[in-house]
Design an enzyme around this catalytic site. Structure first.
Site, PDB file in Angstrom:
ATOM      1  N   ASP A  50      -9.901   2.026   2.049  1.00 54.50           N
ATOM      2  CA  ASP A  50     -10.457   0.802   2.844  1.00 54.50           C
ATOM      3  C   ASP A  50     -10.609   0.819   4.055  1.00 54.50           C
ATOM      4  O   ASP A  50     -11.534   0.164   4.422  1.00 54.50           O
ATOM      5  CB  ASP A  50      -9.603  -0.366   2.015  1.00 54.50           C
ATOM      6  CG  ASP A  50      -9.624  -0.595   0.675  1.00 54.50           C
ATOM      7  OD1 ASP A  50     -10.247  -0.477  -0.082  1.00 54.50           O
ATOM      8  OD2 ASP A  50      -8.308  -0.496   0.244  1.00 54.50           O
ATOM      9  N   THR A  62      -5.864  -1.234   0.429  1.00 58.41           N
ATOM     10  CA  THR A  62      -5.436  -2.603   0.103  1.00 58.41           C
ATOM     11  C   THR A  62      -5.391  -2.639  -1.213  1.00 58.41           C
ATOM     12  O   THR A  62      -6.293  -2.303  -2.091  1.00 58.41           O
ATOM     13  CB  THR A  62      -6.229  -3.684   0.625  1.00 58.41           C
ATOM     14  OG1 THR A  62      -7.701  -3.598   0.265  1.00 58.41           O
ATOM     15  CG2 THR A  62      -6.121  -3.968   2.035  1.00 58.41           C
ATOM     16  N   HIS A  68      -3.036  -1.658  -9.883  1.00 57.96           N
ATOM     17  CA  HIS A  68      -2.512  -0.590  -9.375  1.00 57.96           C
ATOM     18  C   HIS A  68      -0.845  -0.787  -9.781  1.00 57.96           C
ATOM     19  O   HIS A  68      -0.003   0.019  -9.199  1.00 57.96           O
ATOM     20  CB  HIS A  68      -2.526  -0.505  -7.843  1.00 57.96           C
ATOM     21  CG  HIS A  68      -3.973  -0.240  -7.445  1.00 57.96           C
ATOM     22  ND1 HIS A  68      -4.616   0.994  -7.276  1.00 57.96           N
ATOM     23  CD2 HIS A  68      -5.061  -1.220  -7.194  1.00 57.96           C
ATOM     24  CE1 HIS A  68      -5.826   0.851  -6.894  1.00 57.96           C
ATOM     25  NE2 HIS A  68      -6.183  -0.183  -7.000  1.00 57.96           N
ATOM     26  N   ASP A  96      -4.159   7.021  -7.991  1.00 58.09           N
ATOM     27  CA  ASP A  96      -3.738   6.841  -6.621  1.00 58.09           C
ATOM     28  C   ASP A  96      -2.716   7.879  -5.936  1.00 58.09           C
ATOM     29  O   ASP A  96      -2.741   8.042  -4.758  1.00 58.09           O
ATOM     30  CB  ASP A  96      -2.920   5.297  -6.576  1.00 58.09           C
ATOM     31  CG  ASP A  96      -3.750   4.189  -6.910  1.00 58.09           C
ATOM     32  OD1 ASP A  96      -4.963   4.298  -6.855  1.00 58.09           O
ATOM     33  OD2 ASP A  96      -3.155   3.074  -7.453  1.00 58.09           O
TER      34      ASP A  96
END
Length: 158
Positions: A50, A62, A68, A96
């Protein structure tokens, strides 16, 4: 049972933005006063961070607590199509981790700022959040996360 039909639910889900979200806008406003120069949504980096602060070789994500799977009061397991959602969110979590590992291998420092730190009943104040951001950006550290409890190391196991 979902309160919407399939077409309405699909339309609602498509409307969820992936950039310029409220939490991204709040974080951008906090990064400007200390004078941090940043770019947004850099597609050339793993995970499309981001915020990229090249002068400090760091990136900031973020993360929405639902999407997430953050262990906080904003994450609730959906009551309908539970297995589908858990699998979808699980894939986000795995992606992630993979992105953080790839960024670290490329020499980037990684910070994740959780939605709960930016909005909701337990959010951090602007001054508290600004202090944590500046502390991490200027002070070093490989990988960290900020949530309602403050700043913590981010442990990612490959």
């Amino acid at each position: 049972m979902d309160v919407h039909n399939k077409a309405t639910r699909s339309k609602n889900m498509r409307a969820i933005g992936t950039r310029d979200t409220a939490i991204e806008k709040r974080l951008a406003l906090l990064l400007e006063p200390p004078g941090f120069t940043f770019t947004v949504q850099d597609a050339s980096l793993p995970g499309r961070p981001d915020f990229v602060i090249a002068d400090y070789r760091c990136v900031i994500f973020t993360h929405g607590c639902f999407w997430h799977h953050h262990d906080c009061y904003l994450f609730k397991v959906p009551a309908t199509r539970t297995q589908f959602w858990l699998e979808k969110i699980g894939k986000n979590v795995e992606r992630d981790k993979r992105d953080v590992i790839r960024l670290r291998e490329q020499g980037w420092r990684v910070l994740i700022v959780w939605e709960c730190a930016l909005r909701g009943r337990e959010k951090l104040s602007d001054s508290a959040l600004s202090e944590r951001l500046e502390e991490w950006i200027c002070g070093g550290g490989d990988a960290a996360q900020i949530d309602t409890q403050g700043i913590h190391p981010l442990c990612v196991i490959s």
